[in-house]
Write a protein that holds these residues in place. Structure first.
Motif, mmCIF file in Angstrom:
data_model
loop_
_atom_site.group_PDB
_atom_site.id
_atom_site.type_symbol
_atom_site.label_atom_id
_atom_site.label_comp_id
_atom_site.label_asym_id
_atom_site.label_seq_id
_atom_site.Cartn_x
_atom_site.Cartn_y
_atom_site.Cartn_z
ATOM 1 N N ALA A 1 32.763 46.441 44.048
ATOM 2 C CA ALA A 1 33.105 47.531 44.978
ATOM 3 C C ALA A 1 33.854 47.013 46.210
ATOM 4 O O ALA A 1 35.028 46.696 46.118
ATOM 5 C CB ALA A 1 31.857 48.292 45.367
ATOM 6 N N ASN A 2 33.186 46.886 47.356
ATOM 7 C CA ASN A 2 33.854 46.586 48.630
ATOM 8 C C ASN A 2 33.974 45.093 48.936
ATOM 9 O O ASN A 2 34.220 44.713 50.086
ATOM 10 C CB ASN A 2 33.103 47.277 49.781
ATOM 11 N N CYS A 3 33.800 44.246 47.974
ATOM 12 C CA CYS A 3 33.888 42.791 48.210
ATOM 13 C C CYS A 3 35.330 42.401 48.560
ATOM 14 O O CYS A 3 36.284 42.826 47.904
ATOM 15 C CB CYS A 3 33.428 42.024 46.976
ATOM 16 N N THR A 4 35.502 41.551 49.605
ATOM 17 C CA THR A 4 36.841 41.100 50.032
ATOM 18 C C THR A 4 36.975 39.579 49.983
ATOM 19 O O THR A 4 37.921 39.022 50.545
ATOM 20 C CB THR A 4 37.116 41.575 51.473
ATOM 21 N N VAL A 5 36.029 38.917 49.297
ATOM 22 C CA VAL A 5 36.067 37.449 49.216
ATOM 23 C C VAL A 5 36.670 37.055 47.873
ATOM 24 O O VAL A 5 36.048 37.257 46.818
ATOM 25 C CB VAL A 5 34.654 36.843 49.369
ATOM 26 N N PRO A 6 37.905 36.490 47.851
ATOM 27 C CA PRO A 6 38.566 36.174 46.581
ATOM 28 C C PRO A 6 37.767 35.230 45.691
ATOM 29 O O PRO A 6 37.724 35.396 44.472
ATOM 30 C CB PRO A 6 39.885 35.523 47.033
ATOM 31 N N SER A 7 37.091 34.232 46.302
ATOM 32 C CA SER A 7 36.346 33.259 45.496
ATOM 33 C C SER A 7 35.184 33.924 44.774
ATOM 34 O O SER A 7 34.872 33.599 43.622
ATOM 35 C CB SER A 7 35.834 32.125 46.388
ATOM 36 N N GLN A 8 34.526 34.884 45.456
ATOM 37 C CA GLN A 8 33.408 35.587 44.830
ATOM 38 C C GLN A 8 33.899 36.495 43.699
ATOM 39 O O GLN A 8 33.269 36.593 42.634
ATOM 40 C CB GLN A 8 32.672 36.418 45.878
ATOM 41 N N ILE A 9 35.041 37.140 43.915
ATOM 42 C CA ILE A 9 35.619 37.993 42.872
ATOM 43 C C ILE A 9 36.012 37.147 41.668
ATOM 44 O O ILE A 9 35.752 37.515 40.506
ATOM 45 C CB ILE A 9 36.844 38.749 43.415
ATOM 46 N N ALA A 10 36.641 35.975 41.948
ATOM 47 C CA ALA A 10 37.057 35.097 40.854
ATOM 48 C C ALA A 10 35.850 34.580 40.078
ATOM 49 O O ALA A 10 35.877 34.466 38.836
ATOM 50 C CB ALA A 10 37.870 33.928 41.414
ATOM 51 N N GLN A 11 34.771 34.244 40.780
ATOM 52 C CA GLN A 11 33.565 33.739 40.119
ATOM 53 C C GLN A 11 32.961 34.810 39.213
ATOM 54 O O GLN A 11 32.566 34.541 38.066
ATOM 55 C CB GLN A 11 32.546 33.310 41.179
ATOM 56 N N THR A 12 32.880 36.051 39.692
ATOM 57 C CA THR A 12 32.356 37.154 38.880
ATOM 58 C C THR A 12 33.260 37.416 37.679
ATOM 59 O O THR A 12 32.784 37.653 36.551
ATOM 60 C CB THR A 12 32.236 38.421 39.738
ATOM 61 N N ALA A 13 34.585 37.338 37.911
ATOM 62 C CA ALA A 13 35.541 37.544 36.824
ATOM 63 C C ALA A 13 35.401 36.445 35.782
ATOM 64 O O ALA A 13 35.491 36.697 34.566
ATOM 65 C CB ALA A 13 36.960 37.578 37.385
ATOM 66 N N TYR A 14 35.147 35.210 36.235
ATOM 67 C CA TYR A 14 34.973 34.095 35.315
ATOM 68 C C TYR A 14 33.724 34.308 34.445
ATOM 69 O O TYR A 14 33.727 34.081 33.222
ATOM 70 C CB TYR A 14 34.861 32.787 36.083
ATOM 71 N N GLU A 15 32.629 34.732 35.084
ATOM 72 C CA GLU A 15 31.399 34.971 34.341
ATOM 73 C C GLU A 15 31.599 36.084 33.295
ATOM 74 O O GLU A 15 31.079 36.001 32.171
ATOM 75 C CB GLU A 15 30.273 35.348 35.313
ATOM 76 N N TYR A 16 32.351 37.100 33.677
ATOM 77 C CA TYR A 16 32.629 38.188 32.736
ATOM 78 C C TYR A 16 33.457 37.670 31.556
ATOM 79 O O TYR A 16 33.182 37.981 30.388
ATOM 80 C CB TYR A 16 33.368 39.320 33.451
ATOM 81 N N PHE A 17 34.456 36.845 31.855
ATOM 82 C CA PHE A 17 35.284 36.285 30.801
ATOM 83 C C PHE A 17 34.444 35.390 29.888
ATOM 84 O O PHE A 17 34.548 35.439 28.654
ATOM 85 C CB PHE A 17 36.434 35.469 31.425
ATOM 86 N N ASN A 18 33.566 34.573 30.457
ATOM 87 C CA ASN A 18 32.739 33.648 29.681
ATOM 88 C C ASN A 18 31.751 34.403 28.798
ATOM 89 O O ASN A 18 31.399 33.950 27.711
ATOM 90 C CB ASN A 18 32.005 32.714 30.640
ATOM 91 N N SER A 19 31.288 35.562 29.303
ATOM 92 C CA SER A 19 30.318 36.351 28.525
ATOM 93 C C SER A 19 30.952 36.930 27.269
ATOM 94 O O SER A 19 30.261 37.342 26.351
ATOM 95 C CB SER A 19 29.741 37.476 29.389
ATOM 96 N N ARG A 20 32.283 36.973 27.253
ATOM 97 C CA ARG A 20 32.982 37.498 26.088
ATOM 98 C C ARG A 20 33.270 36.394 25.073
ATOM 99 O O ARG A 20 34.027 36.596 24.116
ATOM 100 C CB ARG A 20 34.301 38.159 26.523
#
Length: 510
Positions: free
Chosen positions: A455-474
């Motif tokens: 949602a309102n997150c503005t920290v690129p590193s945190q977004i990238a980390q969450t995106a990485y976890e989502y990619f890895n889960s696939r």
């Protein structure tokens, strides 16, 4: 005719023919009398014809009333010349060794910087002031009291054959050419000695390095006591690297030869001298001389009274505070403007037949007959409310005014670069994911998913980390080495914390 030598009282100057051949140092009171120029004037001149009185008003341009700052310059120049000679005594073995080093450097094809450096006893100084304030006139008047060429034949019974040139004055060429300065120096030597042809010899068949080395050598051979470099502001219009080259050349000349250099220019030249600490230091060896416009004070009153004596109208116009203030309002403390406005006011009164003038005539005549200077005079009158970028030669000298006004020229030539735009949060996170080996489409889809989830997150590193976890889960395995590794942008993101190198290694060995 043999040269007369004085008996020096100061031990440091004794047994030195170049110093003992100079005139006795002037006391401040003597300096004032030397600098004062009073053309002949008589009250009977008021009775002459219109044509002759209009001619006589030109006497005002010859008049010179010395100010306190000019006496300081007289003393500074005298110190420069005498102390500049201390380490260049032609009777010492050290001088012969210095002269020999120039010969050897020229024979080996070396440059001026290859010569041995020593710590000089004097550096010279800078005189900066607005146009028309009397800088060049004052220096030229002071220099005229020193014999420019002294020919030595014997010194106290010792045979001594040498030509001493006490001072050389050069003007910076409009293009700021260092070669042009060297050629101007050679031409001056040819004129002063009357028996050399250095200008013709080096005009076409010599490299700049050779010309510079030759100039340094001739400074030693002819025992040049002082070099005056005028019109320094001309370097502002030269090619970008020329000002630094010219100033570095004179700094090197001071360090290797020991000849002091006096630099003269308008306020525009201040940015050149302050661009390098080395040049600023050399330009302040005897203290900076920053000549601002005269203030409407006692010194201005004294100056006005001195020119008021030269009045050629048939009716005597008495001096008064009203007259003084009116002249200041038009001349703005610039002696050159004051003299010429006062001169033109008298000519107008004589030609019109009124044979007198009032304080109001200063403004009328200045507007009618000095129209070209009106924009500059108006700029000085209202000060900071006018764009002084147009008139850098009359700008003020205070540090704040320097930052507000002098820098505008540099900004006009080199517009300030806009700060780089901060990267978009989404783009930063995508680059981070691509650094982990994902394609742009995969990274883009994973980052969009992470942004929606956080949602309102503005920290690129945190977004990238969450995106990485989502990619890895696939269950998509990363390549053994991230394709963007060793790229400056990738490494910078990793150092900034946008990329977790530990998690990348774990993914690579799953």
């Amino acid at each position: 005719m043999s040269t007369a030598y004085r008996n020096e009282e100061l031990p440091v100057f004794q047994n030195h023919p170049c110093i003992e051949a100079l005139p006795e140092p002037f006391e401040p009171s003597q300096a004032i009398r030397k600098l004062m120029i009073r053309p002949e004037y008589s009250e009977e001149d008021r009775k002459r014809s219109v044509a002759k009185r209009r001619l006589l008003t030109q006497n005002l341009a010859r008049l010179h009333q010395p100010l306190s700052r000019e006496v300081d310059i007289f003393s500074a120049i005298d110190r420069c010349i005498r102390w500049g000679y201390v380490d260049r005594n032609p009777l010492t073995p050290e001088y012969i060794a210095q002269l020999s080093s120039c010969y050897k450097a020229a024979a080996r094809g070396l440059t001026l910087r290859d010569l041995h450096e020593y710590h000089p006893h004097t550096y010279g100084f800078s005189i900066l002031g607005i146009s028309g304030i009397g800088k060049s006139t004052t220096v030229e008047t002071i220099l005229s009291f020193y014999p420019q060429v002294i020919r030595h034949t014997s010194y106290r019974g010792i045979p001594l054959s040498l030509t001493q040139i006490t001072w050389v004055k050069l003007d910076c060429t409009p293009d700021g050419s260092l070669k042009g300065l060297c050629l101007a120096f050679f031409q001056k030597l040819d004129e002063l000695t009357g028996c050399t042809s250095y200008y013709q010899q080096y005009q076409n068949r010599c490299t700049l390095d050779n010309m510079i080395l030759k100039m340094a050598h001739l400074v030693k051979v002819f025992h040049v006591g002082l070099i005056v470099l005028d019109e320094l502001q001309n370097l502002c219009t030269a090619t970008k690297d020329i000002p630094a080259k010219v100033l570095n050349f004179f700094v090197t000349l001071v360090n290797t030869i020991g000849v002091p250099v006096v630099m003269i220019g308008t306020p525009k030249a201040l940015s050149i001298l302050q661009s390098e600490f080395q040049q600023a230091k050399r330009g302040s060896g005897q203290g900076d001389a920053l000549w601002e416009r005269m203030k409407n004070d006692q010194e201005w009153d004294m100056f006005c009274r001195s020119i008021w004596e030269y009045q050629y109208t048939q009716t005597v116009v008495p001096f008064s505070p009203e007259m003084r203030n009116a002249l200041y309002a038009e001349a703005q403390g610039v002696p050159f403007l004051a003299v010429h406005i006062y001169k033109l006011v008298q000519e107008d009164a004589i030609l019109s037949g009124r044979e007198k003038f009032t304080s109001k005539d200063f403004r009328r005549v200045a507007t009618e007959k000095m129209g070209l200077t009106k924009p500059m005079r108006d700029a000085m009158r209202v000060g900071k409310d006018v764009d002084l970028q147009q008139f850098l030669d009359i700008a003020p000298f205070s540090l704040k005014d320097y930052s507000d006004n002098y820098s505008v020229a540099a900004e006009a030539k080199n517009p300030a670069k806009m700060p780089p735009a901060k990267p978009n949060i989404q783009e930063t996170a995508i680059v981070t994911m691509m650094g982990m080996g994902l394609s742009y489409s995969d990274a883009n889809s994973c980052v969009n998913w992470a942004i929606a989830k956080l949602a309102n997150c503005t920290v690129p590193s945190q977004i990238a980390q969450t995106a990485y976890e989502y990619f890895n889960s696939r269950n998509r395995k990363l390549p053994e080495k991230a394709p963007l590794h060793n790229l400056s942008g990738y490494d910078a993101l990793q150092q900034a914390g946008f990329i977790d190198s530990g998690r990348i290694q774990e993914a690579c060995y799953e």
